[in-house]
Write a protein that holds these residues in place. Structure first.
Motif, PDB file in Angstrom:
ATOM      1  N   THR A  42      41.814 -34.874  48.471  1.00  0.00           N
ATOM      2  CA  THR A  42      41.063 -35.610  49.477  1.00  0.00           C
ATOM      3  C   THR A  42      39.919 -34.739  49.982  1.00  0.00           C
ATOM      4  O   THR A  42      39.939 -33.513  49.855  1.00  0.00           O
ATOM      5  CB  THR A  42      41.969 -36.029  50.641  1.00  0.00           C
ATOM      6  N   HIS A  43      38.915 -35.377  50.573  1.00  0.00           N
ATOM      7  CA  HIS A  43      37.737 -34.631  51.026  1.00  0.00           C
ATOM      8  C   HIS A  43      38.055 -33.698  52.191  1.00  0.00           C
ATOM      9  O   HIS A  43      37.353 -32.708  52.396  1.00  0.00           O
ATOM     10  CB  HIS A  43      36.604 -35.592  51.394  1.00  0.00           C
ATOM     11  N   ASP A  44      39.127 -34.009  52.922  1.00  0.00           N
ATOM     12  CA  ASP A  44      39.515 -33.102  54.002  1.00  0.00           C
ATOM     13  C   ASP A  44      40.408 -31.965  53.501  1.00  0.00           C
ATOM     14  O   ASP A  44      40.849 -31.131  54.284  1.00  0.00           O
ATOM     15  CB  ASP A  44      40.205 -33.868  55.137  1.00  0.00           C
ATOM     16  N   LEU A  45      40.673 -31.932  52.204  1.00  0.00           N
ATOM     17  CA  LEU A  45      41.432 -30.883  51.524  1.00  0.00           C
ATOM     18  C   LEU A  45      42.894 -30.794  51.981  1.00  0.00           C
ATOM     19  O   LEU A  45      43.527 -29.759  51.841  1.00  0.00           O
ATOM     20  CB  LEU A  45      40.754 -29.510  51.697  1.00  0.00           C
ATOM     21  N   HIS A  46      43.456 -31.889  52.470  1.00  0.00           N
ATOM     22  CA  HIS A  46      44.832 -31.859  52.962  1.00  0.00           C
ATOM     23  C   HIS A  46      45.847 -32.376  51.952  1.00  0.00           C
ATOM     24  O   HIS A  46      47.017 -32.023  52.047  1.00  0.00           O
ATOM     25  CB  HIS A  46      44.950 -32.671  54.260  1.00  0.00           C
ATOM     26  N   ASP A  47      45.437 -33.202  51.012  1.00  0.00           N
ATOM     27  CA  ASP A  47      46.376 -33.779  50.052  1.00  0.00           C
ATOM     28  C   ASP A  47      45.828 -33.642  48.640  1.00  0.00           C
ATOM     29  O   ASP A  47      44.687 -34.016  48.373  1.00  0.00           O
ATOM     30  CB  ASP A  47      46.601 -35.269  50.350  1.00  0.00           C
ATOM     31  N   ALA A  48      46.680 -33.132  47.756  1.00  0.00           N
ATOM     32  CA  ALA A  48      46.305 -33.001  46.349  1.00  0.00           C
ATOM     33  C   ALA A  48      47.257 -33.843  45.515  1.00  0.00           C
ATOM     34  O   ALA A  48      48.477 -33.775  45.680  1.00  0.00           O
ATOM     35  CB  ALA A  48      46.366 -31.552  45.906  1.00  0.00           C
ATOM     36  N   THR A  49      46.695 -34.631  44.621  1.00  0.00           N
ATOM     37  CA  THR A  49      47.486 -35.425  43.690  1.00  0.00           C
ATOM     38  C   THR A  49      47.278 -34.832  42.309  1.00  0.00           C
ATOM     39  O   THR A  49      46.147 -34.717  41.837  1.00  0.00           O
ATOM     40  CB  THR A  49      47.024 -36.897  43.699  1.00  0.00           C
ATOM     41  N   ILE A  50      48.387 -34.441  41.692  1.00  0.00           N
ATOM     42  CA  ILE A  50      48.334 -33.790  40.384  1.00  0.00           C
ATOM     43  C   ILE A  50      48.847 -34.779  39.340  1.00  0.00           C
ATOM     44  O   ILE A  50      49.985 -35.248  39.416  1.00  0.00           O
ATOM     45  CB  ILE A  50      49.173 -32.500  40.383  1.00  0.00           C
ATOM     46  N   PHE A  51      47.998 -35.096  38.374  1.00  0.00           N
ATOM     47  CA  PHE A  51      48.362 -36.015  37.297  1.00  0.00           C
ATOM     48  C   PHE A  51      48.795 -35.202  36.088  1.00  0.00           C
ATOM     49  O   PHE A  51      48.158 -34.204  35.735  1.00  0.00           O
ATOM     50  CB  PHE A  51      47.178 -36.906  36.928  1.00  0.00           C
ATOM     51  N   TYR A  52      49.876 -35.631  35.453  1.00  0.00           N
ATOM     52  CA  TYR A  52      50.412 -34.907  34.312  1.00  0.00           C
ATOM     53  C   TYR A  52      50.889 -35.883  33.239  1.00  0.00           C
ATOM     54  O   TYR A  52      51.152 -37.051  33.506  1.00  0.00           O
ATOM     55  CB  TYR A  52      51.572 -34.007  34.738  1.00  0.00           C
ATOM     56  N   THR A  53      50.971 -35.369  32.023  1.00  0.00           N
ATOM     57  CA  THR A  53      51.568 -36.118  30.921  1.00  0.00           C
ATOM     58  C   THR A  53      52.689 -35.273  30.339  1.00  0.00           C
ATOM     59  O   THR A  53      52.666 -34.041  30.425  1.00  0.00           O
ATOM     60  CB  THR A  53      50.559 -36.443  29.806  1.00  0.00           C
ATOM     61  N   VAL A  85      42.889 -20.914  51.094  1.00  0.00           N
ATOM     62  CA  VAL A  85      42.395 -21.894  52.047  1.00  0.00           C
ATOM     63  C   VAL A  85      43.244 -21.845  53.314  1.00  0.00           C
ATOM     64  O   VAL A  85      44.389 -21.401  53.301  1.00  0.00           O
ATOM     65  CB  VAL A  85      42.385 -23.324  51.457  1.00  0.00           C
ATOM     66  N   ARG A  86      42.657 -22.266  54.427  1.00  0.00           N
ATOM     67  CA  ARG A  86      43.342 -22.219  55.712  1.00  0.00           C
ATOM     68  C   ARG A  86      44.573 -23.129  55.711  1.00  0.00           C
ATOM     69  O   ARG A  86      45.631 -22.759  56.200  1.00  0.00           O
ATOM     70  CB  ARG A  86      42.389 -22.645  56.827  1.00  0.00           C
ATOM     71  N   TYR A  87      44.421 -24.308  55.191  1.00  0.00           N
ATOM     72  CA  TYR A  87      45.523 -25.261  55.142  1.00  0.00           C
ATOM     73  C   TYR A  87      45.816 -25.556  53.671  1.00  0.00           C
ATOM     74  O   TYR A  87      44.966 -26.083  52.953  1.00  0.00           O
ATOM     75  CB  TYR A  87      45.156 -26.559  55.877  1.00  0.00           C
ATOM     76  N   THR A  88      47.018 -25.213  53.211  1.00  0.00           N
ATOM     77  CA  THR A  88      47.400 -25.481  51.833  1.00  0.00           C
ATOM     78  C   THR A  88      47.680 -26.976  51.685  1.00  0.00           C
ATOM     79  O   THR A  88      48.478 -27.533  52.437  1.00  0.00           O
ATOM     80  CB  THR A  88      48.665 -24.689  51.449  1.00  0.00           C
ATOM     81  N   PRO A  89      47.028 -27.629  50.748  1.00  0.00           N
ATOM     82  CA  PRO A  89      47.207 -29.078  50.617  1.00  0.00           C
ATOM     83  C   PRO A  89      48.628 -29.450  50.183  1.00  0.00           C
ATOM     84  O   PRO A  89      49.276 -28.700  49.459  1.00  0.00           O
ATOM     85  CB  PRO A  89      46.195 -29.483  49.551  1.00  0.00           C
ATOM     86  N   THR A  90      49.080 -30.601  50.658  1.00  0.00           N
ATOM     87  CA  THR A  90      50.352 -31.112  50.163  1.00  0.00           C
ATOM     88  C   THR A  90      50.150 -31.538  48.716  1.00  0.00           C
ATOM     89  O   THR A  90      49.049 -31.910  48.305  1.00  0.00           O
ATOM     90  CB  THR A  90      50.823 -32.326  50.993  1.00  0.00           C
ATOM     91  N   ILE A  91      51.223 -31.467  47.955  1.00  0.00           N
ATOM     92  CA  ILE A  91      51.113 -31.727  46.525  1.00  0.00           C
ATOM     93  C   ILE A  91      52.007 -32.908  46.157  1.00  0.00           C
ATOM     94  O   ILE A  91      53.157 -32.986  46.590  1.00  0.00           O
ATOM     95  CB  ILE A  91      51.516 -30.475  45.718  1.00  0.00           C
ATOM     96  N   ALA A  92      51.462 -33.808  45.375  1.00  0.00           N
ATOM     97  CA  ALA A  92      52.222 -34.927  44.829  1.00  0.00           C
ATOM     98  C   ALA A  92      51.966 -34.986  43.336  1.00  0.00           C
ATOM     99  O   ALA A  92      50.818 -34.887  42.891  1.00  0.00           O
ATOM    100  CB  ALA A  92      51.793 -36.237  45.487  1.00  0.00           C
ATOM    101  N   PHE A  93      53.038 -35.108  42.561  1.00  0.00           N
ATOM    102  CA  PHE A  93      52.921 -35.223  41.113  1.00  0.00           C
ATOM    103  C   PHE A  93      53.031 -36.688  40.711  1.00  0.00           C
ATOM    104  O   PHE A  93      53.936 -37.397  41.145  1.00  0.00           O
ATOM    105  CB  PHE A  93      54.026 -34.425  40.412  1.00  0.00           C
ATOM    106  N   ILE A  94      52.085 -37.135  39.877  1.00  0.00           N
ATOM    107  CA  ILE A  94      52.086 -38.508  39.388  1.00  0.00           C
ATOM    108  C   ILE A  94      51.904 -38.472  37.865  1.00  0.00           C
ATOM    109  O   ILE A  94      50.986 -37.809  37.366  1.00  0.00           O
ATOM    110  CB  ILE A  94      50.966 -39.349  40.036  1.00  0.00           C
ATOM    111  N   ALA A  95      52.801 -39.180  37.182  1.00  0.00           N
ATOM    112  CA  ALA A  95      52.685 -39.269  35.721  1.00  0.00           C
ATOM    113  C   ALA A  95      51.411 -40.031  35.378  1.00  0.00           C
ATOM    114  O   ALA A  95      51.166 -41.116  35.893  1.00  0.00           O
ATOM    115  CB  ALA A  95      53.906 -39.967  35.141  1.00  0.00           C
ATOM    116  N   ASP A  96      50.606 -39.446  34.521  1.00  0.00           N
ATOM    117  CA  ASP A  96      49.326 -40.047  34.135  1.00  0.00           C
ATOM    118  C   ASP A  96      49.566 -41.161  33.119  1.00  0.00           C
ATOM    119  O   ASP A  96      50.302 -40.985  32.150  1.00  0.00           O
ATOM    120  CB  ASP A  96      48.426 -38.971  33.535  1.00  0.00           C
ATOM    121  N   ALA A  97      48.956 -42.289  33.347  1.00  0.00           N
ATOM    122  CA  ALA A  97      49.139 -43.451  32.468  1.00  0.00           C
ATOM    123  C   ALA A  97      48.084 -43.526  31.371  1.00  0.00           C
ATOM    124  O   ALA A  97      48.038 -44.516  30.640  1.00  0.00           O
ATOM    125  CB  ALA A  97      49.108 -44.725  33.298  1.00  0.00           C
TER     126      ALA A  97
END
Length: 162
Positions: A42-53, A85-97
């Motif tokens: 996200t632009h506020d650098l708080h949430d990261a979504t990681i796509f994987y296969t 970074v000051r605030y480490t983003p939360t991480i969510a893993f999502i299977a890439d389609a």
């Protein structure tokens, strides 16, 4: 505009960190052959979504999802350490389609190509429904010339009456 650029750089860095961690540090036997395809933050650098296969069957994909979820805290703390970074983003893993979508598109293109081939085959064997040459062509008869003279005479009679 600087926030978007910073978010893009951080996303790229997180992708490298997570890929290296999965390759070297995470030793979970449930973890399959994983590829990190994309990271969006996200632009506020708080949430990261990681796509994987995952390469493998549905069972291996499910086990990998569980392994990634259990390693999420370790991965997040390592991301915080390496990025600074000051605030480490939360991480969510999502299977890439993307692989499934690409396979579906390939199947649709194959079906369309087969259909086109059938249409071209039918068109090559097709014959016209009516005459071979449906367009009118001028006649070369001598009768046509006489008809033209008759039309001129009828016009002369019309002129005489008026």
């Amino acid at each position: 505009m600087g926030d978007k650029q910073r978010a893009a750089k951080l996303a790229d860095r997180i992708q490298v960190i997570v890929a290296e961690m999965l390759e070297r540090r995470i030793k979970d036997p449930r973890l399959g052959f994983v590829t990190i395809t994309d990271v969006r933050i996200t632009h506020d650098l708080h949430d990261a979504t990681i796509f994987y296969t995952v390469f493998g069957d549905d069972r291996e994909k499910a086990e990998t999802a569980v392994a990634l979820e259990s390693a999420r805290g370790v991965i997040r703390s390592e991301v915080g350490k390496q990025t600074g970074v000051r605030y480490t983003p939360t991480i969510a893993f999502i299977a890439d389609a993307v692989p499934e979508t690409a396979a579906h598109i390939d199947e649709l293109l194959r079906v369309a190509a087969e259909s086109d081939a059938r249409v071209h085959e039918q068109a090559a064997r097709a014959t016209p429904a009516g005459e071979a040459d449906p367009y009118r062509v001028p006649r070369d008869d001598d009768d046509d010339d006489d008809d033209d003279d008759d039309d001129d005479e009828s016009l002369d009679e019309f002129d005489d009456e008026n």
